[in-house]
Design a protein around this motif. Structure first.
Motif, PDB file in Angstrom:
ATOM      1  N   LEU A 150       0.854  -1.183   0.000  1.00  0.00           N
ATOM      2  CA  LEU A 150       0.000   0.000   0.000  1.00  0.00           C
ATOM      3  C   LEU A 150       0.889   1.232   0.000  1.00  0.00           C
ATOM      4  O   LEU A 150       2.111   1.140   0.126  1.00  0.00           O
ATOM      5  CB  LEU A 150      -0.908  -0.003   1.234  1.00  0.00           C
ATOM      6  N   GLU A 151       0.296   2.407  -0.110  1.00  0.00           N
ATOM      7  CA  GLU A 151       1.080   3.645  -0.076  1.00  0.00           C
ATOM      8  C   GLU A 151       1.794   3.813   1.259  1.00  0.00           C
ATOM      9  O   GLU A 151       2.890   4.349   1.325  1.00  0.00           O
ATOM     10  CB  GLU A 151       0.187   4.851  -0.356  1.00  0.00           C
ATOM     11  N   GLN A 152       1.159   3.349   2.335  1.00  0.00           N
ATOM     12  CA  GLN A 152       1.743   3.433   3.674  1.00  0.00           C
ATOM     13  C   GLN A 152       2.774   2.327   3.842  1.00  0.00           C
ATOM     14  O   GLN A 152       2.462   1.154   3.692  1.00  0.00           O
ATOM     15  CB  GLN A 152       0.650   3.287   4.733  1.00  0.00           C
ATOM     16  N   ASP A 153       4.033   2.689   4.134  1.00  0.00           N
ATOM     17  CA  ASP A 153       5.061   1.673   4.382  1.00  0.00           C
ATOM     18  C   ASP A 153       4.650   0.787   5.545  1.00  0.00           C
ATOM     19  O   ASP A 153       4.067   1.246   6.524  1.00  0.00           O
ATOM     20  CB  ASP A 153       6.404   2.332   4.713  1.00  0.00           C
TER      21      ASP A 153
END
Length: 188
Positions: A150-153
């Motif tokens: 996802l965009e969030q690490d």
């Protein structure tokens, strides 16, 4: 007497092999942990619908929590929030794990508290030791787990059967009921 000993020795490997093939689910409740390239035992979590792997607190959703599973006699996995591993108080519980079947265009693994919708399968989950597999209607065992970042690490979407999915960054996974030995969620 020698013939009897030989007969016993010949039968011993068959008995051992038969015992090794016996399905044994982990002791309930248990968590599931993803292992793959750069993912070293990240827990499976949800916020009530989609399945993810990684650190639930990074999703920034008060419903997000790691899942504690129990097996059913129908080879289903039913999950509730692991509140000891989460600071929130999710309102979801007793959700059934789902994977897309071969008729589905989706690859997203998810959860439901009702009858699975069209194109989704909720049963046939079996363990080979600590490894989670899916038994198809023809009896074949499959492990088609993969993750998409996802965009969030530190968070990945948990997916099933990458055939036809050209999303970049896919990571093949193994799901196990064994927590990482380092004791914490780990995205290497």
């Amino acid at each position: 007497m020698v013939a009897l000993q030989n007969l016993l020795l010949l039968g011993l490997p068959v008995a051992i092999a038969g015992a090794a093939l016996e399905q044994r689910a982990p002791k309930s409740p248990f968590g599931l942990y993803a292992y793959g390239d750069g993912i070293g035992g990240a827990p499976v979590f949800t916020s009530g619908r989609k399945a993810y792997v990684g650190n639930a607190s990074l999703l920034e959703d008060i419903e997000a929590a790691p899942v504690e599973f129990m097996t059913t006699s129908d080879e289903e996995l039913v999950g509730s929030p692991n509140t000891t591993a989460n600071s929130g108080s999710p309102t979801w519980s007793n959700l059934t794990l789902l994977v897309p079947d071969t008729s589905s265009d989706s690859h997203q693994v998810g959860f439901t508290n009702s009858t699975p919708g069209s194109g989704m399968s909720a049963n046939g989950f079996v363990f080979y030791g600590e490894f989670l597999l899916k038994k198809n209607s023809d009896g074949n065992l499959k492990s088609l787990w993969y993750a998409v970042p996802l965009e969030q690490d530190g968070i990945w979407s948990l997916e099933w059967n990458s055939t036809g999915d050209d999303t970049s960054g896919q990571i093949l996974l193994t799901l196990k009921a064994t927590a990482p030995s380092h004791g914490k969620d780990k995205a290497e």
